[in-house]
Design a protein around this motif. Structure first.
Motif, PDB file in Angstrom:
ATOM      1  N   VAL A 269      38.577  38.969  40.059  1.00 11.96           N
ATOM      2  CA  VAL A 269      37.162  39.325  40.138  1.00 11.96           C
ATOM      3  C   VAL A 269      36.346  38.148  39.617  1.00 11.96           C
ATOM      4  O   VAL A 269      36.484  37.729  38.469  1.00 11.96           O
ATOM      5  CB  VAL A 269      36.870  40.587  39.314  1.00 11.96           C
ATOM      6  N   VAL A 270      35.470  37.614  40.476  1.00  8.29           N
ATOM      7  CA  VAL A 270      34.662  36.464  40.088  1.00  8.29           C
ATOM      8  C   VAL A 270      33.215  36.845  39.794  1.00  8.29           C
ATOM      9  O   VAL A 270      32.478  36.090  39.139  1.00  8.29           O
ATOM     10  CB  VAL A 270      34.710  35.374  41.174  1.00  8.29           C
ATOM     11  N   GLU A 271      32.782  37.979  40.286  1.00 14.85           N
ATOM     12  CA  GLU A 271      31.415  38.447  40.026  1.00 14.85           C
ATOM     13  C   GLU A 271      31.408  39.964  40.185  1.00 14.85           C
ATOM     14  O   GLU A 271      32.091  40.519  41.040  1.00 14.85           O
ATOM     15  CB  GLU A 271      30.425  37.803  41.003  1.00 14.85           C
ATOM     16  N   ARG A 272      30.637  40.612  39.331  1.00 21.18           N
ATOM     17  CA  ARG A 272      30.619  42.073  39.390  1.00 21.18           C
ATOM     18  C   ARG A 272      29.234  42.601  39.091  1.00 21.18           C
ATOM     19  O   ARG A 272      28.458  41.986  38.364  1.00 21.18           O
ATOM     20  CB  ARG A 272      31.651  42.653  38.411  1.00 21.18           C
ATOM     21  N   GLN A 273      28.945  43.749  39.690  1.00 24.69           N
ATOM     22  CA  GLN A 273      27.709  44.485  39.426  1.00 24.69           C
ATOM     23  C   GLN A 273      28.082  45.872  38.920  1.00 24.69           C
ATOM     24  O   GLN A 273      28.756  46.642  39.616  1.00 24.69           O
ATOM     25  CB  GLN A 273      26.854  44.617  40.696  1.00 24.69           C
ATOM     26  N   ALA A 274      27.669  46.202  37.703  1.00 22.02           N
ATOM     27  CA  ALA A 274      27.947  47.527  37.147  1.00 22.02           C
ATOM     28  C   ALA A 274      27.086  48.559  37.858  1.00 22.02           C
ATOM     29  O   ALA A 274      25.865  48.391  38.001  1.00 22.02           O
ATOM     30  CB  ALA A 274      27.667  47.540  35.647  1.00 22.02           C
ATOM     31  N   LEU A 275      27.721  49.615  38.301  1.00 19.80           N
ATOM     32  CA  LEU A 275      27.033  50.681  39.031  1.00 19.80           C
ATOM     33  C   LEU A 275      26.966  51.985  38.243  1.00 19.80           C
ATOM     34  O   LEU A 275      26.606  53.019  38.805  1.00 19.80           O
ATOM     35  CB  LEU A 275      27.721  50.934  40.375  1.00 19.80           C
ATOM     36  N   PRO A 315      36.953  50.550  28.398  1.00 21.45           N
ATOM     37  CA  PRO A 315      36.672  49.257  27.740  1.00 21.45           C
ATOM     38  C   PRO A 315      35.395  48.631  28.291  1.00 21.45           C
ATOM     39  O   PRO A 315      34.851  49.065  29.319  1.00 21.45           O
ATOM     40  CB  PRO A 315      37.906  48.432  28.087  1.00 21.45           C
ATOM     41  N   SER A 316      34.919  47.622  27.613  1.00 22.39           N
ATOM     42  CA  SER A 316      33.682  46.961  28.041  1.00 22.39           C
ATOM     43  C   SER A 316      33.841  46.265  29.382  1.00 22.39           C
ATOM     44  O   SER A 316      32.879  46.122  30.145  1.00 22.39           O
ATOM     45  CB  SER A 316      33.236  45.942  26.976  1.00 22.39           C
ATOM     46  N   GLU A 317      35.038  45.796  29.691  1.00 26.32           N
ATOM     47  CA  GLU A 317      35.296  45.139  30.970  1.00 26.32           C
ATOM     48  C   GLU A 317      36.484  45.838  31.638  1.00 26.32           C
ATOM     49  O   GLU A 317      37.637  45.471  31.417  1.00 26.32           O
ATOM     50  CB  GLU A 317      35.589  43.646  30.772  1.00 26.32           C
ATOM     51  N   PRO A 318      36.243  46.841  32.459  1.00 21.56           N
ATOM     52  CA  PRO A 318      37.344  47.596  33.072  1.00 21.56           C
ATOM     53  C   PRO A 318      38.097  46.754  34.098  1.00 21.56           C
ATOM     54  O   PRO A 318      37.567  45.797  34.666  1.00 21.56           O
ATOM     55  CB  PRO A 318      36.634  48.781  33.723  1.00 21.56           C
ATOM     56  N   THR A 320      41.900  47.059  36.888  1.00 20.15           N
ATOM     57  CA  THR A 320      42.978  47.901  37.399  1.00 20.15           C
ATOM     58  C   THR A 320      44.166  47.928  36.443  1.00 20.15           C
ATOM     59  O   THR A 320      44.962  48.876  36.464  1.00 20.15           O
ATOM     60  CB  THR A 320      43.434  47.387  38.773  1.00 20.15           C
ATOM     61  N   ASP A 321      44.304  46.902  35.599  1.00 19.59           N
ATOM     62  CA  ASP A 321      45.417  46.861  34.660  1.00 19.59           C
ATOM     63  C   ASP A 321      45.238  47.861  33.519  1.00 19.59           C
ATOM     64  O   ASP A 321      46.223  48.396  33.002  1.00 19.59           O
ATOM     65  CB  ASP A 321      45.582  45.452  34.085  1.00 19.59           C
ATOM     66  N   THR A 322      43.992  48.083  33.099  1.00 18.40           N
ATOM     67  CA  THR A 322      43.750  48.976  31.964  1.00 18.40           C
ATOM     68  C   THR A 322      43.379  50.394  32.389  1.00 18.40           C
ATOM     69  O   THR A 322      43.455  51.312  31.579  1.00 18.40           O
ATOM     70  CB  THR A 322      42.611  48.419  31.093  1.00 18.40           C
ATOM     71  N   ALA A 323      42.991  50.578  33.636  1.00 17.06           N
ATOM     72  CA  ALA A 323      42.549  51.906  34.081  1.00 17.06           C
ATOM     73  C   ALA A 323      43.750  52.823  34.292  1.00 17.06           C
ATOM     74  O   ALA A 323      44.844  52.393  34.679  1.00 17.06           O
ATOM     75  CB  ALA A 323      41.749  51.795  35.373  1.00 17.06           C
ATOM     76  N   TYR A 324      43.538  54.115  34.048  1.00 18.02           N
ATOM     77  CA  TYR A 324      44.566  55.124  34.302  1.00 18.02           C
ATOM     78  C   TYR A 324      44.732  55.329  35.808  1.00 18.02           C
ATOM     79  O   TYR A 324      45.844  55.453  36.306  1.00 18.02           O
ATOM     80  CB  TYR A 324      44.172  56.421  33.606  1.00 18.02           C
ATOM     81  N   ARG A 325      43.631  55.385  36.517  1.00 14.47           N
ATOM     82  CA  ARG A 325      43.630  55.463  37.973  1.00 14.47           C
ATOM     83  C   ARG A 325      42.497  54.590  38.484  1.00 14.47           C
ATOM     84  O   ARG A 325      41.484  54.379  37.801  1.00 14.47           O
ATOM     85  CB  ARG A 325      43.428  56.900  38.460  1.00 14.47           C
ATOM     86  N   SER A 326      42.624  54.112  39.711  1.00 14.56           N
ATOM     87  CA  SER A 326      41.551  53.333  40.336  1.00 14.56           C
ATOM     88  C   SER A 326      41.577  53.573  41.840  1.00 14.56           C
ATOM     89  O   SER A 326      42.615  53.887  42.423  1.00 14.56           O
ATOM     90  CB  SER A 326      41.686  51.839  40.023  1.00 14.56           C
ATOM     91  N   ALA A 327      40.414  53.423  42.460  1.00 13.57           N
ATOM     92  CA  ALA A 327      40.277  53.564  43.910  1.00 13.57           C
ATOM     93  C   ALA A 327      39.145  52.661  44.354  1.00 13.57           C
ATOM     94  O   ALA A 327      38.189  52.412  43.604  1.00 13.57           O
ATOM     95  CB  ALA A 327      40.004  55.012  44.296  1.00 13.57           C
ATOM     96  N   TYR A 328      39.222  52.172  45.581  1.00  9.18           N
ATOM     97  CA  TYR A 328      38.184  51.254  46.050  1.00  9.18           C
ATOM     98  C   TYR A 328      38.073  51.315  47.565  1.00  9.18           C
ATOM     99  O   TYR A 328      38.983  51.763  48.263  1.00  9.18           O
ATOM    100  CB  TYR A 328      38.466  49.816  45.596  1.00  9.18           C
ATOM    101  N   VAL A 329      36.923  50.842  48.064  1.00 11.56           N
ATOM    102  CA  VAL A 329      36.694  50.631  49.488  1.00 11.56           C
ATOM    103  C   VAL A 329      36.031  49.268  49.649  1.00 11.56           C
ATOM    104  O   VAL A 329      35.376  48.766  48.728  1.00 11.56           O
ATOM    105  CB  VAL A 329      35.807  51.747  50.097  1.00 11.56           C
TER     106      VAL A 329
END
Length: 348
Positions: A269-275, A315-318, A320-329
């Protein structure tokens, strides 16, 4: 002393003449139905319900088919060439086949309950098997009473009782202690099997995370995700979290729009927008469904709209390694600013 022997003789004769299989089976059937309706502790349900599941249905059907005993039976049946129908069945064969027939009946009863729309809850399953047991016992008892007394099948209670008394009446104390230890081992094995069948398995606990949309009929589907967005355009997805952890669980849901780079099989991840994020406590067996609205500010192709699910705080910076589950599109966001559009989270 003579009076005691006379009383014991009458008791032995009475026990020998009694055929307690039908009343005992009916007692177990009624007890299993009561514990299923009253929803008592699982161990009690297993101890009373296991015979109804794994033994009594087959035993009842065998009694209806073979009401005669094997000892001294002279009944004759039709002959089919080399094969001759034997209308009697020994005690050992009867008990062994009862387990096999009961296990074979379980999927048949289950399919019948599913076909009728009743379902496979404990109460309807026990009720259906109890009906099989009662009908089989009734038919078997009627057929057994039509036979001569000497040809009827019965459980040899008198002989079993005499064997038990004789085993404890030996002068050897070691033999008596071994008998007690054997009885205790059998009871412990039955209790352990019952607990293993009803105790919740630790490997079955989980939580699921799903991204959904609504179709024209208002149904939630895992399809038709938004692919082309514009900057500032309000978009919404539905997020579903199912709790099968065995207890109420506090979840934190975090959403991000990310620009990623892929190199050497790794995604960075090189750039992110918190939603936005949201915390919710979900009861065991329940599903939490929330509508998440957002307006993207990042632009580009193949942006990753990612949702992270955490048990407890995030955590402050979530990731996929620290999340219990993840999903994306994957989405594409183009530069078409819309006046008055603000990014945010309107989860409800």
């Amino acid at each position: 002393m003579g009076s005691t022997s006379h009383s014991n003789g009458r008791l032995n004769r009475a026990l020998g003449e009694l055929s307690l299989d039908v009343p005992l089976a009916l007692f177990v059937v009624v007890s299993s139905s009561l514990v299923a309706v009253l929803d008592v502790v699982p161990i009690a349900q297993a101890l009373v319900g296991l015979p109804v599941l794994l033994f009594l249905p087959g035993y009842a059907l065998l009694l209806a088919l073979f009401p005669a005993g094997s000892a001294g039976a002279t009944a004759e049946g039709p002959s089919f060439g080399r094969f001759e129908w034997q209308p009697d069945l020994g005690l050992g064969e009867r008990f062994a086949l009862a387990f096999g027939m009961s296990v074979a009946l379980l999927p048949v009863v289950g399919l019948a309950l599913l076909w009728t729309g009743v379902g496979l809850d404990a109460a309807p399953v026990i009720a259906a098997l109890s009906a099989v047991v009662v009908v089989g016992l009734a038919v078997g008892e009627v057929r057994r009473r039509r036979l001569p007394e000497a040809e009827r099948f019965h459980v040899p209670i008198r002989r079993w009782w005499a064997d038990v008394v004789r085993s404890f009446d030996r002068p050897s104390r070691v033999g008596s202690l071994l008998n007690v230890a054997l009885a205790a081992a059998v009871l412990l094995a039955v209790a352990s099997l019952s607990y293993a069948l009803v105790a919740p398995g630790t490997g079955e606990s989980y939580s699921s995370l799903s991204l959904l949309t609504q179709d024209a009929g208002g149904e939630f589907v895992a399809a038709d995700y938004p692919e082309a967005l514009t900057v500032g355009e309000q978009t919404a997805l539905f997020v579903s979290v199912e709790n099968v952890e065995g207890e109420a669980t506090s979840y934190t849901l975090v959403a991000e729009l990310q620009r990623v780079e892929r190199a050497n099989g790794e995604t960075t991840v090189v750039e992110r927008q918190a939603l936005g994020s949201r915390t919710e406590t979900v009861a065991d067996g329940e599903t939490w469904r929330t509508r998440h609205g957002f307006a993207p500010t990042l632009t580009g192709e193949d942006l990753r709209l990612t949702y992270y699910l955490y048990e407890g705080d995030a955590p402050s910076e979530p990731s996929t390694d620290t999340a219990y589950r993840s999903a994306y599109v994957w989405v594409t966001v183009t530069e078409e600013p819309t006046d008055g559009a603000d990014a945010g989270d309107d989860a409800a």
